[in-house]
Design a protein around this motif. Structure first.
Motif, PDB file in Angstrom:
ATOM      1  N   PRO A 164       0.801  -1.232   0.000  1.00 38.34           N
ATOM      2  CA  PRO A 164       0.000   0.000   0.000  1.00 38.34           C
ATOM      3  C   PRO A 164       0.834   1.283   0.000  1.00 38.34           C
ATOM      4  O   PRO A 164       0.363   2.323  -0.456  1.00 38.34           O
ATOM      5  N   TYR A 165       2.061   1.214   0.469  1.00 38.90           N
ATOM      6  CA  TYR A 165       2.902   2.414   0.463  1.00 38.90           C
ATOM      7  C   TYR A 165       3.233   2.887  -0.951  1.00 38.90           C
ATOM      8  O   TYR A 165       3.602   4.039  -1.147  1.00 38.90           O
ATOM      9  N   LEU A 166       3.080   2.020  -1.933  1.00 36.50           N
ATOM     10  CA  LEU A 166       3.353   2.411  -3.316  1.00 36.50           C
ATOM     11  C   LEU A 166       2.367   3.452  -3.834  1.00 36.50           C
ATOM     12  O   LEU A 166       2.584   4.033  -4.887  1.00 36.50           O
ATOM     13  N   ILE A 167       1.303   3.710  -3.093  1.00 39.44           N
ATOM     14  CA  ILE A 167       0.325   4.702  -3.520  1.00 39.44           C
ATOM     15  C   ILE A 167       0.929   6.109  -3.523  1.00 39.44           C
ATOM     16  O   ILE A 167       0.368   7.019  -4.128  1.00 39.44           O
ATOM     17  N   ILE A 168       2.071   6.281  -2.865  1.00 35.61           N
ATOM     18  CA  ILE A 168       2.681   7.608  -2.872  1.00 35.61           C
ATOM     19  C   ILE A 168       3.039   8.060  -4.284  1.00 35.61           C
ATOM     20  O   ILE A 168       3.009   9.250  -4.568  1.00 35.61           O
ATOM     21  N   PHE A 169       3.348   7.132  -5.181  1.00 32.70           N
ATOM     22  CA  PHE A 169       3.733   7.524  -6.538  1.00 32.70           C
ATOM     23  C   PHE A 169       2.561   8.105  -7.327  1.00 32.70           C
ATOM     24  O   PHE A 169       2.691   9.215  -7.866  1.00 32.70           O
ATOM     25  N   PRO A 170       1.409   7.432  -7.422  1.00 32.15           N
ATOM     26  CA  PRO A 170       0.295   8.069  -8.124  1.00 32.15           C
ATOM     27  C   PRO A 170      -0.216   9.313  -7.407  1.00 32.15           C
ATOM     28  O   PRO A 170      -0.626  10.286  -8.057  1.00 32.15           O
ATOM     29  N   MET A 171      -0.161   9.330  -6.075  1.00 34.30           N
ATOM     30  CA  MET A 171      -0.603  10.526  -5.347  1.00 34.30           C
ATOM     31  C   MET A 171       0.319  11.703  -5.624  1.00 34.30           C
ATOM     32  O   MET A 171      -0.140  12.831  -5.795  1.00 34.30           O
ATOM     33  N   ARG A 172       1.605  11.437  -5.673  1.00 35.84           N
ATOM     34  CA  ARG A 172       2.564  12.504  -5.961  1.00 35.84           C
ATOM     35  C   ARG A 172       2.286  13.110  -7.331  1.00 35.84           C
ATOM     36  O   ARG A 172       2.268  14.330  -7.493  1.00 35.84           O
TER      37      ARG A 172
END
Length: 144
Positions: free
Chosen positions: A122-130
């Motif tokens: 779930p931490y990979l969501i930082i990329f689309p959020m960024r």
């Protein structure tokens, strides 16, 4: 542990819906993924451990959209890693994934290792959020 086919089918259908949202709108997928994560977290409040059903259902809901975002970026040859912190984070995930194989040599359960690795996904969501925040800035928090 036995998985109920109905649960897997429901998670698969919902995963396809999430994938459709990811293809149509990164914004809609991000909001739905965060809400799904919040629902799972609230359901787990006070409960020790995550059941296999919850892990499979959440993975089938979350991973297709995330995978679509990464594939879209790679095909378009866009930059994914923008600073050293993101590189360190991806290296951490890479070594965490590799440690499952290394630990299995010493009779460590691969299933147990994968279950622990799934917690980091779930931490990979930082990329689309960024990318979303960089694209829209502070002008738009939710849909207009």
């Amino acid at each position: 542990m036995h998985l109920n086919p109905a649960t897997l089918a429901l998670a698969g259908v919902l995963g396809l819906v999430f994938l459709w949202f990811a293809v149509k709108s990164t914004e809609a997928w991000l909001i739905m993924a965060i809400l799904a994560h919040l629902i799972l977290a609230l359901h787990q409040k006070g409960v020790e451990g995550t059941s296999v059903y919850q892990a499979v259902a959440y993975s089938m809901l979350y991973v297709p959209g995330l995978a679509w975002w990464f594939v879209k970026k790679i095909v378009a040859r866009e930059k994914i890693i923008e600073n050293w912190a993101e590189l360190v984070f991806l290296l951490f995930l890479f070594f965490a994934l590799m440690s499952i194989g290394w630990a299995s040599i010493d009779s460590f359960s691969i299933v147990k290792g994968v279950r622990e690795f799934i917690l980091f996904i779930p931490y990979l969501i930082i990329f689309p959020m960024r990318d979303y925040v960089a694209e829209h800035g502070n002008e738009k928090i939710l849909w207009d």
